[in-house]
Design an enzyme around this catalytic site. Structure first.
Site, mmCIF file in Angstrom:
data_model
loop_
_atom_site.group_PDB
_atom_site.id
_atom_site.type_symbol
_atom_site.label_atom_id
_atom_site.label_comp_id
_atom_site.label_asym_id
_atom_site.label_seq_id
_atom_site.Cartn_x
_atom_site.Cartn_y
_atom_site.Cartn_z
ATOM 1 N N GLY A 1 -55.893 4.708 -51.138
ATOM 2 C CA GLY A 1 -56.213 3.505 -50.392
ATOM 3 C C GLY A 1 -56.744 2.342 -51.209
ATOM 4 O O GLY A 1 -56.292 2.068 -52.325
ATOM 5 N N ILE A 2 -57.719 1.640 -50.642
ATOM 6 C CA ILE A 2 -58.287 0.454 -51.272
ATOM 7 C C ILE A 2 -58.940 0.792 -52.600
ATOM 8 O O ILE A 2 -58.834 0.037 -53.568
ATOM 9 C CB ILE A 2 -59.289 -0.215 -50.315
ATOM 10 N N TYR B 1 -70.174 5.469 -37.406
ATOM 11 C CA TYR B 1 -69.484 4.799 -38.500
ATOM 12 C C TYR B 1 -70.042 3.387 -38.700
ATOM 13 O O TYR B 1 -70.309 2.966 -39.835
ATOM 14 C CB TYR B 1 -67.986 4.732 -38.220
#
Length: 268
Positions: free
Chosen positions: A18-19, A171
């Site tokens: 991912g990032i 989260y």
């Protein structure tokens, strides 16, 4: 990208997908030595091999390292290895993150999973790396946060959500804590929302996102020593904006430090 990071050392957590992976690629392509963190040694080495095979990077600039952030003792061992092997760290990118599970999950250390992986582990790692984090101009910590921090509140008396658990609330709380932590005056730090991207976290946001490479560009930009930063600043992609109300207040920062020190068993 030009080699504006030549001679600088950067650590990226959660850099195997991912990032984080794309951020590590951009930084290595820009000349930085990149400590590429993965959950396991195998995952970190595989990510390094993939970068060497597919990107325009110097293999000598990539250093795999590993720790499972669901185990704070592994975070401490990772920090000790970095301090021993890299006496000068210019940038730390706190990127590793997990989505809070549908059902409340507690780590071996007794903390709610997303609060530990997304915030507490980074809090501990950053504090343990403080001796080698440079105080030279351009040195900094970049916390990869989320706009969801704006809808969050920290449950000070029940941060592990034992009484009332919601995956979105858990989260979001972890992202708010990470954003508040960027305003800690002990290190130069900023937080950034790289935008919704097509990663494992994307389902939390409920709509399609940009590519991880697009999100990573906003993170890598903040690693440029030529970009002057204000401690605690929050960026929505490339634009500086106000963070959530109270996120930079001294009282909130001190309260979060006290809570984190208690939960990780480390006095900063």
């Amino acid at each position: 990208m030009p080699s504006f990071l030549s001679g600088r050392t950067v650590m990226v957590t959660g850099a195997t997908t991912g990032i984080g992976y794309e951020t590590a690629r951009l930084l290595a392509e820009s000349g930085a030595t990149v400590l590429l963190h993965g959950r396991t040694p195998q995952e970190a080495r595989a990510a390094v091999a993939r970068l060497i095979a597919t990107a325009d990077v110097d293999a000598e600039l990539l250093r795999p390292c590993a720790a499972d952030f669901a185990h704070l003792d592994e975070v401490e061992r990772l920090a000790n290895r970095v301090v021993a092997g890299h006496p000068h760290l210019d940038v730390l990118v706190n990127n590793a993150a997990v989505a809070a599970p549908e059902h409340r999950t507690v780590t071996h250390d007794g903390n709610e999973l997303s609060f530990q992986v997304n915030f507490l582990a980074h809090y501990l790692l950053t504090n343990l790396l403080e001796p080698v984090l440079t105080t030279d101009p351009g040195g900094r910590v970049v916390n990869v946060s989320s706009s969801m921090h704006r809808s969050a509140s920290i449950s000070w008396n029940d941060p592990n959500r034992t009484r009332r658990y919601s995956r979105l609330a858990a989260y979001a709380q972890s992202q708010l804590a990470l954003t508040v932590f960027a305003a800690d005056p002990r290190v130069s730090a900023v937080s950034v929302d790289p935008g919704v991207c097509e990663t494992a976290l994307r389902p939390l946001y409920g709509h399609e996102g940009a590519t991880p490479a697009e999100g990573a560009a906003h993170v890598a930009r903040l690693c440029d020593p030529a970009l002057e930063i204000v401690n605690g600043a929050y960026y929505d992609r490339s634009t500086r904006r106000d963070s959530a109300r109270g996120a930079t207040e001294e009282r909130t920062i001190k309260r979060l430090n006290k809570l984190a020190e208690l939960l990780v068993g480390h006095s900063a």
